[in-house]
Design a protein around this motif. Sequence first.
Motif, PDB file in Angstrom:
ATOM      1  N   HIS A 102      11.191   4.942  28.854  1.00 44.11           N
ATOM      2  CA  HIS A 102      10.023   5.688  29.333  1.00 44.11           C
ATOM      3  C   HIS A 102      10.000   7.034  28.632  1.00 44.11           C
ATOM      4  N   PRO A 103       8.811   7.498  28.211  1.00 43.17           N
ATOM      5  CA  PRO A 103       8.733   8.788  27.507  1.00 43.17           C
ATOM      6  C   PRO A 103       9.253   9.977  28.319  1.00 43.17           C
ATOM      7  N   ALA A 104       9.177   9.893  29.646  1.00 38.04           N
ATOM      8  CA  ALA A 104       9.631  10.992  30.499  1.00 38.04           C
ATOM      9  C   ALA A 104      11.031  10.714  31.048  1.00 38.04           C
ATOM     10  N   GLN A 105      11.833   9.980  30.309  1.00 31.09           N
ATOM     11  CA  GLN A 105      13.155   9.544  30.756  1.00 31.09           C
ATOM     12  C   GLN A 105      14.027  10.713  31.207  1.00 31.09           C
ATOM     13  N   ASN A 106      14.047  11.818  30.482  1.00 31.20           N
ATOM     14  CA  ASN A 106      14.871  12.968  30.870  1.00 31.20           C
ATOM     15  C   ASN A 106      14.422  13.562  32.201  1.00 31.20           C
ATOM     16  N   SER A 107      13.124  13.716  32.356  1.00 27.49           N
ATOM     17  CA  SER A 107      12.574  14.256  33.598  1.00 27.49           C
ATOM     18  C   SER A 107      12.881  13.321  34.769  1.00 27.49           C
ATOM     19  N   ILE A 108      12.718  12.033  34.549  1.00 26.62           N
ATOM     20  CA  ILE A 108      12.996  11.044  35.592  1.00 26.62           C
ATOM     21  C   ILE A 108      14.474  11.086  35.977  1.00 26.62           C
ATOM     22  N   SER A 109      15.337  11.155  34.991  1.00 26.60           N
ATOM     23  CA  SER A 109      16.777  11.221  35.243  1.00 26.60           C
ATOM     24  C   SER A 109      17.137  12.456  36.077  1.00 26.60           C
ATOM     25  N   ASN A 110      16.570  13.592  35.723  1.00 25.26           N
ATOM     26  CA  ASN A 110      16.834  14.833  36.481  1.00 25.26           C
ATOM     27  C   ASN A 110      16.334  14.726  37.920  1.00 25.26           C
ATOM     28  N   LYS A 111      15.165  14.122  38.110  1.00 23.39           N
ATOM     29  CA  LYS A 111      14.607  13.999  39.456  1.00 23.39           C
ATOM     30  C   LYS A 111      15.410  13.014  40.306  1.00 23.39           C
ATOM     31  N   ILE A 112      15.941  11.971  39.693  1.00 25.43           N
ATOM     32  CA  ILE A 112      16.789  11.033  40.429  1.00 25.43           C
ATOM     33  C   ILE A 112      18.058  11.756  40.904  1.00 25.43           C
ATOM     34  N   GLN A 113      18.612  12.609  40.048  1.00 23.04           N
ATOM     35  CA  GLN A 113      19.785  13.379  40.460  1.00 23.04           C
ATOM     36  C   GLN A 113      19.440  14.321  41.614  1.00 23.04           C
ATOM     37  N   GLU A 114      18.230  14.885  41.571  1.00 23.85           N
ATOM     38  CA  GLU A 114      17.771  15.725  42.688  1.00 23.85           C
ATOM     39  C   GLU A 114      17.664  14.904  43.972  1.00 23.85           C
ATOM     40  N   LEU A 115      17.134  13.659  43.838  1.00 25.19           N
ATOM     41  CA  LEU A 115      17.036  12.787  45.010  1.00 25.19           C
ATOM     42  C   LEU A 115      18.414  12.540  45.611  1.00 25.19           C
ATOM     43  N   GLN A 116      19.395  12.300  44.750  1.00 18.57           N
ATOM     44  CA  GLN A 116      20.759  12.081  45.237  1.00 18.57           C
ATOM     45  C   GLN A 116      21.268  13.309  45.996  1.00 18.57           C
ATOM     46  N   GLU A 117      21.057  14.476  45.424  1.00 19.02           N
ATOM     47  CA  GLU A 117      21.528  15.711  46.056  1.00 19.02           C
ATOM     48  C   GLU A 117      20.830  15.947  47.391  1.00 19.02           C
ATOM     49  N   HIS A 118      19.503  15.791  47.420  1.00 17.85           N
ATOM     50  CA  HIS A 118      18.759  15.990  48.676  1.00 17.85           C
ATOM     51  C   HIS A 118      19.174  14.954  49.718  1.00 17.85           C
ATOM     52  N   SER A 119      19.439  13.723  49.283  1.00 23.44           N
ATOM     53  CA  SER A 119      19.874  12.680  50.218  1.00 23.44           C
ATOM     54  C   SER A 119      21.224  13.024  50.830  1.00 23.44           C
ATOM     55  N   ARG A 120      22.150  13.497  50.005  1.00 19.08           N
ATOM     56  CA  ARG A 120      23.475  13.898  50.524  1.00 19.08           C
ATOM     57  C   ARG A 120      23.334  15.053  51.516  1.00 19.08           C
ATOM     58  N   ASN A 121      22.542  16.060  51.151  1.00 18.99           N
ATOM     59  CA  ASN A 121      22.356  17.214  52.035  1.00 18.99           C
ATOM     60  C   ASN A 121      21.704  16.806  53.354  1.00 18.99           C
ATOM     61  N   LEU A 122      20.686  15.958  53.263  1.00 22.18           N
ATOM     62  CA  LEU A 122      20.016  15.496  54.475  1.00 22.18           C
ATOM     63  C   LEU A 122      20.989  14.672  55.319  1.00 22.18           C
ATOM     64  N   GLY A 123      21.761  13.812  54.673  1.00 19.12           N
ATOM     65  CA  GLY A 123      22.746  13.008  55.404  1.00 19.12           C
ATOM     66  C   GLY A 123      23.748  13.877  56.136  1.00 19.12           C
ATOM     67  N   ASP A 124      24.228  14.930  55.472  1.00 16.05           N
ATOM     68  CA  ASP A 124      25.164  15.858  56.124  1.00 16.05           C
ATOM     69  C   ASP A 124      24.515  16.508  57.343  1.00 16.05           C
ATOM     70  N   GLY A 125      23.274  16.928  57.200  1.00 13.96           N
ATOM     71  CA  GLY A 125      22.558  17.556  58.319  1.00 13.96           C
ATOM     72  C   GLY A 125      22.330  16.588  59.462  1.00 13.96           C
ATOM     73  N   LEU A 126      21.979  15.349  59.145  1.00 19.13           N
ATOM     74  CA  LEU A 126      21.755  14.359  60.198  1.00 19.13           C
ATOM     75  C   LEU A 126      23.053  14.011  60.921  1.00 19.13           C
ATOM     76  N   ASN A 127      24.167  14.059  60.198  1.00 19.40           N
ATOM     77  CA  ASN A 127      25.465  13.822  60.845  1.00 19.40           C
ATOM     78  C   ASN A 127      25.760  14.917  61.870  1.00 19.40           C
ATOM     79  N   VAL A 128      25.440  16.158  61.521  1.00 19.66           N
ATOM     80  CA  VAL A 128      25.642  17.270  62.457  1.00 19.66           C
ATOM     81  C   VAL A 128      24.742  17.082  63.677  1.00 19.66           C
ATOM     82  N   ILE A 129      23.489  16.739  63.441  1.00 17.53           N
ATOM     83  CA  ILE A 129      22.546  16.549  64.550  1.00 17.53           C
ATOM     84  C   ILE A 129      23.002  15.402  65.447  1.00 17.53           C
TER      85      ILE A 129
END
Length: 195
Positions: A102-129
């Motif tokens: 895909h022509p936007a492969q770098n952008s897509i790769s960076n956004k997937i890494q962001e999704l992973q980070e946000h998912s981990r952070n949200l998971g940590d918060g939901l565990n506390v809740i």
Amino acid sequence: MVAMCSAVAISDLLDRASQHSDKLHSLSTMLTQELDTHFPPIGRMIMPRPSMCHTSSLPTPSDKEQALQVSESDLLSLARSLLQAWMGPLVDLSSSANTLPHPAQNSISNKIQELQEHSRNLGDGLNVISGKMSPAAQAISLLPYRGDNDIGQDKISKLINFQFLLSCFRRDSHKIDSFLKVLRCRAGKMQPQFC
């Protein structure tokens, strides 16, 4: 961090979690739209249906009215189960994004890494809740993912499988966001029609 969170009101924690889930869903929507720009027309015809997503076996409310009928503990458990079910597939998406044709492969790769980070952070918060709620909120349904790190060999199958996984994630991130918004609304003692 958990010690600091014990002094924070559950309504504030739910507000933060809702903000994280909103960001997660927005990011997955942007990614889906970015992929759509170069998605082969044949891919739309042969892409699996959403009922084929690995999380589709988890019974979840299908709309806001149904979500309003579910207990707080069960809604939180559903959100945590969906989020947990995506830890492995997000790793697969991340490793596959580097070779995505895909022509936007770098952008897509960076956004997937962001999704992973946000998912981990949200998971940590939901565990506390969940620790502040009843034991039922701590239950997680295990949803097996049968992926194998290889989303396809040829260009079209890579794009189709990547798009399919991402569309499943987008659908589930919307559910998580909706469940957390209902929980936030209840914690704020709002009337159901305002949720």
